[in-house]
Design a protein around this motif. Sequence first.
Motif, PDB file in Angstrom:
ATOM      1  N   UNK A  75      -7.594   3.513 -11.820  1.00 10.11           N
ATOM      2  CA  UNK A  75      -8.370   3.763 -10.606  1.00 10.11           C
ATOM      3  C   UNK A  75      -7.671   3.188  -9.374  1.00 10.11           C
ATOM      4  N   UNK A  76      -8.310   3.413  -8.241  1.00  8.25           N
ATOM      5  CA  UNK A  76      -7.928   2.789  -6.962  1.00  8.25           C
ATOM      6  C   UNK A  76      -6.552   3.184  -6.439  1.00  8.25           C
ATOM      7  N   UNK A  77      -6.027   4.310  -6.878  1.00  5.03           N
ATOM      8  CA  UNK A  77      -4.750   4.803  -6.365  1.00  5.03           C
ATOM      9  C   UNK A  77      -4.915   6.251  -5.956  1.00  5.03           C
ATOM     10  N   UNK A 103       1.481   9.189   5.871  1.00  4.07           N
ATOM     11  CA  UNK A 103       0.607   9.013   7.033  1.00  4.07           C
ATOM     12  C   UNK A 103      -0.556  10.002   7.015  1.00  4.07           C
ATOM     13  N   UNK A 104      -0.286  11.240   6.628  1.00  7.63           N
ATOM     14  CA  UNK A 104      -1.356  12.227   6.497  1.00  7.63           C
ATOM     15  C   UNK A 104      -2.357  11.770   5.431  1.00  7.63           C
ATOM     16  N   UNK A 105      -1.853  11.348   4.274  1.00  6.05           N
ATOM     17  CA  UNK A 105      -2.715  10.905   3.180  1.00  6.05           C
ATOM     18  C   UNK A 105      -3.553   9.702   3.586  1.00  6.05           C
ATOM     19  N   UNK A 106      -2.947   8.796   4.307  1.00  2.00           N
ATOM     20  CA  UNK A 106      -3.677   7.603   4.743  1.00  2.00           C
ATOM     21  C   UNK A 106      -4.819   7.991   5.674  1.00  2.00           C
ATOM     22  N   UNK A 107      -4.559   8.892   6.612  1.00  2.17           N
ATOM     23  CA  UNK A 107      -5.608   9.286   7.550  1.00  2.17           C
ATOM     24  C   UNK A 107      -6.693  10.126   6.882  1.00  2.17           C
ATOM     25  N   UNK A 108      -6.334  10.909   5.875  1.00  2.00           N
ATOM     26  CA  UNK A 108      -7.288  11.809   5.216  1.00  2.00           C
ATOM     27  C   UNK A 108      -8.099  11.103   4.129  1.00  2.00           C
ATOM     28  N   UNK A 109      -7.456  10.219   3.356  1.00  2.00           N
ATOM     29  CA  UNK A 109      -8.100   9.652   2.172  1.00  2.00           C
ATOM     30  C   UNK A 109      -8.324   8.135   2.240  1.00  2.00           C
ATOM     31  N   UNK A 110      -7.648   7.439   3.144  1.00  2.00           N
ATOM     32  CA  UNK A 110      -7.772   5.992   3.315  1.00  2.00           C
ATOM     33  C   UNK A 110      -7.627   5.209   2.005  1.00  2.00           C
ATOM     34  N   UNK A 111      -6.531   5.408   1.275  1.00  2.00           N
ATOM     35  CA  UNK A 111      -6.345   4.700   0.000  1.00  2.00           C
ATOM     36  C   UNK A 111      -5.851   3.273   0.217  1.00  2.00           C
TER      37      UNK A 111
END
Length: 163
Positions: A75-77, A103-111
């Motif tokens: 989990x958590x990834x 950067x896109x993933x961070x803004x979209x999913x905030x992992x």
Amino acid sequence: MHFCFEPMNAAEAEKLTRWHYQPPYQMYNITSNETLIRSFVDPENAYYSILDNGELVGFCCFGKEAQVPGGNYGKDSLDIGLGVRPDLTSQGRGQMYIADVLNFARSKFNPILFRITVAAFNERALKAWKKAGFQPVQLFQALDNKELFIILVRHISVDRKLW
């Protein structure tokens, strides 16, 4: 960001099936069929086109679609898959693709943790992801084709942009 990200549409998914990677990368060639195209455009599968001035230059996906059966995925990834158009590989732009996808993933999913699975033979991809701060955590054999894969992870800081 250098690139634009849009949810995958059928026309772009069909273009992916015409990409042809030379050996030893032929395992990344995609054979067109209706089920596969539907999978690429299904929002639940989180496939995105990577566009450069409106031109399809790559694609990415997130979550279960980026996993390879046989790996141990906790989990958590946020799992990430990335493909670059064959004629654009080996041009020294890997870090730019990776940075924009992260950067896109961070803004979209905030992992809190990024995870990538790379075929063990793919030294250029492994080098690029390691240069981007990813560390190998697992080596495993895929269930379907018995190919060796490596899972790499990278923790991210919540208070700063990646690049």
